[in-house]
Design a protein around this motif. Sequence first.
Motif, PDB file in Angstrom:
ATOM      1  N   LEU A  12       0.823  -1.203   0.000  1.00  0.00           N
ATOM      2  CA  LEU A  12       0.000   0.000   0.000  1.00  0.00           C
ATOM      3  C   LEU A  12       0.860   1.256   0.000  1.00  0.00           C
ATOM      4  O   LEU A  12       0.591   2.208  -0.735  1.00  0.00           O
ATOM      5  CB  LEU A  12      -0.941   0.000   1.208  1.00  0.00           C
ATOM      6  N   ILE A  16       0.636   3.873  -3.177  1.00  0.00           N
ATOM      7  CA  ILE A  16       0.201   5.252  -2.959  1.00  0.00           C
ATOM      8  C   ILE A  16       1.255   6.241  -3.442  1.00  0.00           C
ATOM      9  O   ILE A  16       0.931   7.318  -3.940  1.00  0.00           O
ATOM     10  CB  ILE A  16      -0.104   5.479  -1.463  1.00  0.00           C
ATOM     11  N   ASN A  22      -1.510   6.934 -10.169  1.00  0.00           N
ATOM     12  CA  ASN A  22      -2.710   7.261  -9.407  1.00  0.00           C
ATOM     13  C   ASN A  22      -3.480   8.425 -10.024  1.00  0.00           C
ATOM     14  O   ASN A  22      -4.714   8.414 -10.061  1.00  0.00           O
ATOM     15  CB  ASN A  22      -2.340   7.602  -7.956  1.00  0.00           C
ATOM     16  N   ALA A 153      -3.862  -5.068  -0.634  1.00  0.00           N
ATOM     17  CA  ALA A 153      -3.550  -3.637  -0.657  1.00  0.00           C
ATOM     18  C   ALA A 153      -3.806  -3.054  -2.030  1.00  0.00           C
ATOM     19  O   ALA A 153      -4.370  -1.959  -2.171  1.00  0.00           O
ATOM     20  CB  ALA A 153      -2.098  -3.415  -0.240  1.00  0.00           C
ATOM     21  N   SER A 154      -3.387  -3.787  -3.072  1.00  0.00           N
ATOM     22  CA  SER A 154      -3.622  -3.328  -4.439  1.00  0.00           C
ATOM     23  C   SER A 154      -5.112  -3.233  -4.729  1.00  0.00           C
ATOM     24  O   SER A 154      -5.581  -2.242  -5.295  1.00  0.00           O
ATOM     25  CB  SER A 154      -2.940  -4.293  -5.432  1.00  0.00           C
ATOM     26  N   TRP A 157      -6.657  -0.213  -2.784  1.00  0.00           N
ATOM     27  CA  TRP A 157      -6.320   1.104  -3.300  1.00  0.00           C
ATOM     28  C   TRP A 157      -6.996   1.403  -4.630  1.00  0.00           C
ATOM     29  O   TRP A 157      -7.620   2.447  -4.812  1.00  0.00           O
ATOM     30  CB  TRP A 157      -4.806   1.252  -3.434  1.00  0.00           C
ATOM     31  N   SER A 160     -10.743   1.629  -4.389  1.00  0.00           N
ATOM     32  CA  SER A 160     -11.084   2.906  -3.752  1.00  0.00           C
ATOM     33  C   SER A 160     -10.967   4.056  -4.735  1.00  0.00           C
ATOM     34  O   SER A 160     -11.860   4.911  -4.823  1.00  0.00           O
ATOM     35  CB  SER A 160     -10.180   3.156  -2.541  1.00  0.00           C
ATOM     36  N   LEU A 161      -9.863   4.088  -5.489  1.00  0.00           N
ATOM     37  CA  LEU A 161      -9.649   5.171  -6.447  1.00  0.00           C
ATOM     38  C   LEU A 161     -10.732   5.199  -7.516  1.00  0.00           C
ATOM     39  O   LEU A 161     -11.239   6.266  -7.874  1.00  0.00           O
ATOM     40  CB  LEU A 161      -8.283   5.031  -7.121  1.00  0.00           C
TER      41      LEU A 161
END
Length: 199
Positions: A12, A16, A22, A153-154, A157, A160-161
Amino acid sequence: MGSLLTGFVVALGLIIAIGAQNAWVLSKSIRGEHPKVIAAVCITIDTSLIILGVYGLSVVQGYVPLLVPVLTWLGIGLLCWLAIGAFRRAWQGSSGLQAGAGGPVSSAGSIALQAMMISLLNPHVYLDTVILIGSVGAQQATPALFVLGAAMASCFWFVSLTSMAGRLSRFLSSPTRWRWFDSVIGCLMLLVAASLLPA
């Protein structure tokens, strides 16, 4: 659970920190350009490279016993360097995730290809997933749990994005809030580096 949590935290923190990827994911997701496709491609690539790093390094270590210990020390150094960079950005307070808008909407195939290119043509991706995460994972008592944590974690993230792009774009574009992100990531990187030190 230790290996699972370590995998989650390390992955994570590194994911990030990849600002360009991102920003692209967030920009496309805000415009509704196949966010599920983007998430699926990014998660698949991350997980595949992490598996290659963790288990590939384990196989190579059988032929070169010093490889993983050397990579572990390099990983410790890189984690410390990343932590310093995160603390520096937090101190300066000038960073923030910016996403663009406008332009024609691309097809699902085109978006998938773009996601593959922005992920695979970035040399830092290989350094982070195959070398750094792989060397950390190879040192774990249960590498499979480490890989699972990193994959989680991938998933966390990128889902979520892509699913909360509107809210996240406003939240993460704030330099003040990103300073907190950088501060937390810096602390986590130092904790993981300390955990890798030989007893």
